[in-house]
Write a protein that holds these residues in place. Structure first.
Motif, PDB file in Angstrom:
ATOM      1  N   ALA A  91      21.217  -7.586   2.104  1.00 17.62           N
ATOM      2  CA  ALA A  91      20.652  -6.910   3.265  1.00 17.62           C
ATOM      3  C   ALA A  91      19.169  -7.244   3.401  1.00 17.62           C
ATOM      4  CB  ALA A  91      20.853  -5.401   3.137  1.00 17.62           C
ATOM      5  N   TRP A  92      18.468  -7.267   2.271  1.00 17.95           N
ATOM      6  CA  TRP A  92      17.042  -7.624   2.306  1.00 17.95           C
ATOM      7  C   TRP A  92      16.852  -9.063   2.788  1.00 17.95           C
ATOM      8  CZ3 TRP A  92      14.383 -11.002  -1.280  1.00 17.95           C
ATOM      9  CH2 TRP A  92      12.997 -11.068  -1.045  1.00 17.95           C
ATOM     10  N   LEU A  93      17.684  -9.973   2.306  1.00 24.50           N
ATOM     11  CA  LEU A  93      17.576 -11.365   2.731  1.00 24.50           C
ATOM     12  C   LEU A  93      17.871 -11.516   4.225  1.00 24.50           C
ATOM     13  CD1 LEU A  93      19.253 -13.102  -0.343  1.00 24.50           C
ATOM     14  CD2 LEU A  93      16.829 -13.207   0.301  1.00 24.50           C
ATOM     15  N   GLN A  94      18.844 -10.743   4.736  1.00 21.14           N
ATOM     16  CA  GLN A  94      19.128 -10.765   6.173  1.00 21.14           C
ATOM     17  C   GLN A  94      17.894 -10.339   6.961  1.00 21.14           C
ATOM     18  OE1 GLN A  94      22.414 -11.317   7.596  1.00 21.14           O
ATOM     19  NE2 GLN A  94      21.467 -11.344   9.615  1.00 21.14           N
ATOM     20  N   GLY A  95      17.290  -9.247   6.550  1.00 20.84           N
ATOM     21  CA  GLY A  95      16.090  -8.773   7.237  1.00 20.84           C
ATOM     22  C   GLY A  95      14.930  -9.729   7.106  1.00 20.84           C
TER      23      GLY A  95
ATOM     24  N   ARG B 136      11.168 -13.681   9.433  1.00 18.67           N
ATOM     25  CA  ARG B 136      10.518 -14.993   9.285  1.00 18.67           C
ATOM     26  C   ARG B 136      10.487 -15.751  10.611  1.00 18.67           C
ATOM     27  NH1 ARG B 136      12.743 -18.183   4.117  1.00 18.67           N
ATOM     28  NH2 ARG B 136      11.301 -19.731   4.963  1.00 18.67           N
ATOM     29  N   THR B 137      11.455 -15.461  11.493  1.00 17.84           N
ATOM     30  CA  THR B 137      11.452 -16.142  12.797  1.00 17.84           C
ATOM     31  C   THR B 137      10.253 -15.719  13.639  1.00 17.84           C
ATOM     32  OG1 THR B 137      12.817 -14.455  13.917  1.00 17.84           O
ATOM     33  CG2 THR B 137      13.979 -16.241  12.764  1.00 17.84           C
ATOM     34  N   ALA B 138       9.613 -14.603  13.256  1.00 13.22           N
ATOM     35  CA  ALA B 138       8.415 -14.138  13.957  1.00 13.22           C
ATOM     36  C   ALA B 138       7.167 -14.335  13.112  1.00 13.22           C
ATOM     37  CB  ALA B 138       8.564 -12.662  14.315  1.00 13.22           C
TER      38      ALA B 138
ATOM     39  N   ALA C  35      27.987   1.820  15.319  1.00 14.58           N
ATOM     40  CA  ALA C  35      28.584   0.534  15.700  1.00 14.58           C
ATOM     41  C   ALA C  35      27.774  -0.146  16.797  1.00 14.58           C
ATOM     42  CB  ALA C  35      30.030   0.745  16.154  1.00 14.58           C
ATOM     43  N   ARG C  36      27.177   0.637  17.670  1.00 16.37           N
ATOM     44  CA  ARG C  36      26.331   0.032  18.707  1.00 16.37           C
ATOM     45  C   ARG C  36      25.087  -0.603  18.085  1.00 16.37           C
ATOM     46  NH1 ARG C  36      28.270   4.580  21.679  1.00 16.37           N
ATOM     47  NH2 ARG C  36      26.459   5.876  21.150  1.00 16.37           N
ATOM     48  N   ALA C  37      24.535   0.034  17.048  1.00 13.81           N
ATOM     49  CA  ALA C  37      23.395  -0.554  16.347  1.00 13.81           C
ATOM     50  C   ALA C  37      23.812  -1.814  15.592  1.00 13.81           C
ATOM     51  CB  ALA C  37      22.795   0.466  15.377  1.00 13.81           C
ATOM     52  N   MET C  38      25.021  -1.806  15.075  1.00 15.93           N
ATOM     53  CA  MET C  38      25.537  -3.002  14.389  1.00 15.93           C
ATOM     54  C   MET C  38      25.650  -4.165  15.366  1.00 15.93           C
ATOM     55  SD  MET C  38      28.577  -1.248  12.173  1.00 15.93           S
ATOM     56  CE  MET C  38      28.266   0.237  11.207  1.00 15.93           C
ATOM     57  N   ALA C  39      26.132  -3.875  16.565  1.00 17.17           N
ATOM     58  CA  ALA C  39      26.243  -4.925  17.587  1.00 17.17           C
ATOM     59  C   ALA C  39      24.869  -5.481  17.925  1.00 17.17           C
ATOM     60  CB  ALA C  39      26.918  -4.356  18.837  1.00 17.17           C
ATOM     61  N   HIS C  40      23.879  -4.613  17.957  1.00 19.67           N
ATOM     62  CA  HIS C  40      22.503  -5.051  18.222  1.00 19.67           C
ATOM     63  C   HIS C  40      22.023  -5.987  17.117  1.00 19.67           C
ATOM     64  CE1 HIS C  40      18.235  -5.021  19.037  1.00 19.67           C
ATOM     65  NE2 HIS C  40      17.993  -4.445  17.878  1.00 19.67           N
ATOM     66  N   LEU C  41      22.317  -5.655  15.868  1.00 26.47           N
ATOM     67  CA  LEU C  41      21.901  -6.503  14.748  1.00 26.47           C
ATOM     68  C   LEU C  41      22.577  -7.869  14.820  1.00 26.47           C
ATOM     69  CD1 LEU C  41      20.465  -7.071  12.096  1.00 26.47           C
ATOM     70  CD2 LEU C  41      22.268  -5.786  10.906  1.00 26.47           C
ATOM     71  N   VAL C  42      23.860  -7.881  15.168  1.00 28.52           N
ATOM     72  CA  VAL C  42      24.562  -9.158  15.324  1.00 28.52           C
ATOM     73  C   VAL C  42      23.911  -9.980  16.426  1.00 28.52           C
ATOM     74  CG1 VAL C  42      26.740 -10.240  16.015  1.00 28.52           C
ATOM     75  CG2 VAL C  42      26.768  -8.284  14.454  1.00 28.52           C
ATOM     76  N   GLU C  43      23.656  -9.330  17.557  1.00 27.28           N
ATOM     77  CA  GLU C  43      23.053 -10.035  18.709  1.00 27.28           C
ATOM     78  C   GLU C  43      21.669 -10.571  18.353  1.00 27.28           C
ATOM     79  OE1 GLU C  43      21.758  -9.133  23.372  1.00 27.28           O
ATOM     80  OE2 GLU C  43      22.649  -7.548  22.134  1.00 27.28           O
ATOM     81  N   GLU C  44      20.861  -9.754  17.712  1.00 32.06           N
ATOM     82  CA  GLU C  44      19.508 -10.171  17.331  1.00 32.06           C
ATOM     83  C   GLU C  44      19.553 -11.354  16.370  1.00 32.06           C
ATOM     84  OE1 GLU C  44      16.016 -10.305  18.099  1.00 32.06           O
ATOM     85  OE2 GLU C  44      16.275  -8.135  18.281  1.00 32.06           O
ATOM     86  N   SER C  45      20.464 -11.300  15.414  1.00 29.86           N
ATOM     87  CA  SER C  45      20.575 -12.377  14.433  1.00 29.86           C
ATOM     88  C   SER C  45      20.982 -13.682  15.107  1.00 29.86           C
ATOM     89  CB  SER C  45      21.590 -12.003  13.346  1.00 29.86           C
ATOM     90  OG  SER C  45      21.163 -10.863  12.618  1.00 29.86           O
ATOM     91  N   GLU C  46      22.001 -13.600  15.954  1.00 33.01           N
ATOM     92  CA  GLU C  46      22.474 -14.810  16.627  1.00 33.01           C
ATOM     93  C   GLU C  46      21.398 -15.393  17.537  1.00 33.01           C
ATOM     94  OE1 GLU C  46      27.276 -13.851  16.794  1.00 33.01           O
ATOM     95  OE2 GLU C  46      26.004 -13.331  18.506  1.00 33.01           O
TER      96      GLU C  46
ATOM     97  N   VAL D  73      19.769 -16.832  13.089  1.00 30.94           N
ATOM     98  CA  VAL D  73      19.964 -16.365  11.717  1.00 30.94           C
ATOM     99  C   VAL D  73      21.451 -16.107  11.491  1.00 30.94           C
ATOM    100  CG1 VAL D  73      19.520 -14.426  10.143  1.00 30.94           C
ATOM    101  CG2 VAL D  73      17.656 -15.387  11.516  1.00 30.94           C
ATOM    102  N   ASN D  74      21.943 -16.464  10.323  1.00 32.54           N
ATOM    103  CA  ASN D  74      23.354 -16.253   9.984  1.00 32.54           C
ATOM    104  C   ASN D  74      23.745 -14.794  10.221  1.00 32.54           C
ATOM    105  OD1 ASN D  74      25.776 -15.706   8.406  1.00 32.54           O
ATOM    106  ND2 ASN D  74      25.479 -17.729   7.513  1.00 32.54           N
ATOM    107  N   ALA D  75      24.787 -14.583  10.998  1.00 36.55           N
ATOM    108  CA  ALA D  75      25.202 -13.226  11.359  1.00 36.55           C
ATOM    109  C   ALA D  75      26.494 -12.796  10.678  1.00 36.55           C
ATOM    110  CB  ALA D  75      25.352 -13.118  12.875  1.00 36.55           C
ATOM    111  N   GLU D  76      26.949 -13.535   9.669  1.00 37.15           N
ATOM    112  CA  GLU D  76      28.210 -13.188   9.019  1.00 37.15           C
ATOM    113  C   GLU D  76      28.193 -11.794   8.406  1.00 37.15           C
ATOM    114  OE1 GLU D  76      30.243 -16.645   6.775  1.00 37.15           O
ATOM    115  OE2 GLU D  76      28.137 -17.236   6.910  1.00 37.15           O
ATOM    116  N   LEU D  77      27.091 -11.434   7.747  1.00 32.73           N
ATOM    117  CA  LEU D  77      27.020 -10.132   7.091  1.00 32.73           C
ATOM    118  C   LEU D  77      27.092  -8.984   8.100  1.00 32.73           C
ATOM    119  CD1 LEU D  77      26.725  -8.414   4.561  1.00 32.73           C
ATOM    120  CD2 LEU D  77      24.242  -8.741   4.710  1.00 32.73           C
ATOM    121  N   PRO D  78      26.245  -8.947   9.140  1.00 33.38           N
ATOM    122  CA  PRO D  78      26.377  -7.843  10.095  1.00 33.38           C
ATOM    123  C   PRO D  78      27.693  -7.854  10.845  1.00 33.38           C
ATOM    124  CG  PRO D  78      24.729  -9.438  10.837  1.00 33.38           C
ATOM    125  CD  PRO D  78      25.064  -9.789   9.419  1.00 33.38           C
TER     126      PRO D  78
END
Length: 288
Positions: free
Chosen positions: A179-183, A188-190, A235-246, A250-255
């Protein structure tokens, strides 16, 4: 001389961890016998006062307490299968599964299975956590001697418990780190580096850890009222994390995995309940 320093101990297996275990006993004044396939690994310990046993059988008979720390359970069985274990309590600190631990316990010896939640340099300090399970009488007999290794915790009579706790701890460790590596990858993209994010991440992890006792009560009761947030909101926040990652590349497999679990629970009618209701997604096997 007290009981702790008087207890003779045998260590079988002198990898980095085995050497650390033997060293802690030597430092505390225990008569210490060691054995390893490659005898050269015992040289420093022998120089420090340990006795090198010529055979495994001799090592097992040398002490009322024998600790085995080798590569795997196959090596454990190979080492002890043809030797007399009478007169020693065998503590196996070799990594393995709960099923392997229970099988080993059925071989007739006084047996405790364990897991070391520490790196070798921590052995002998309070930071080294040693988990043990098996007959309580065998644990109680050697509790004082084992205390020189670190913080020793007895979990219960089931010899497989230590391995299960070890596996559960690994699940926690890797989940937190991933989770830390995902964040970190997102930030890092910013242009935010890992060192800058780490203190904030630790605050989040500490805050989430504070939820566990209350969530545990819900899991044990089997009732999950949405006292803080409903799963469908999460679940709506999870969808946001997936969208933000993609969007950030950034790899979105975990979210996506996390959201898949939530979506299944919601489809099963649990959308209005709190996050720990997802326990059912973990206890129900979907293999096959």
């Amino acid at each position: 001389m007290n009981d702790r320093t008087a207890t003779p101990v045998t260590i079988i297996g002198l990898g980095l961890m085995g050497q650390a275990l033997a060293g802690a006993f030597l430092k505390a004044g225990h008569p210490t016998t060691v054995w390893n396939r490659t005898a050269a690994k015992a040289e420093q310990l022998v120089a420090g006062g340990a006795r090198l046993a010529p055979t495994v059988g001799d090592a097992l008979q040398a002490s009322p307490l024998t600790i085995v720390c080798v590569t795997d359970y196959g090596a454990v069985h190979e080492l002890i299968s043809e030797n007399d274990l009478e007169g020693t309590t065998l503590i196996n600190l070799t990594s393995g599964t709960s099923a392997q631990a229970r099988e080993a316990a059925e071989r007739g010896a006084r047996y405790l299975d364990g897991a070391i939640m520490a790196i070798p340099p921590a052995i002998g300090t309070a930071e080294a956590v040693i988990l043990l399970s098996g007959p309580h009488a065998d644990f109680a007999e050697h509790e004082q001697a084992l205390g020189v290794l670190g913080t020793v915790t007895y979990l219960g009579a089931d010899p497989g418990l230590a391995s299960l706790y070890d596996a559960a701890g690994l699940a926690m460790m890797w989940s937190v780190l991933n989770a830390w590596l995902q964040g970190t990858a997102l930030l890092r993209t910013a242009g935010v580096d890992a060192a800058t994010f780490a203190p904030f991440a630790r605050e989040i992890a500490t805050g989430v850890a504070g939820w566990l006792p209350g969530y545990a009560e819900q899991v044990d009761r089997g009732a999950f009222p949405a006292e803080v947030s409903a799963l469908e909101t999460d679940a709506r926040a999870m969808a946001h994390l997936v969208e933000e990652s993609e969007a950030a590349g950034v790899n979105a497999e975990l979210p996506r995995l996390i959201k898949t679990l939530a979506d299944r629970a919601i489809a099963a009618g649990h959308g209005g309940e709190q996050y720990p209701v997802l326990i059912e997604e973990f206890v129900t096997s979907r293999d096959g």
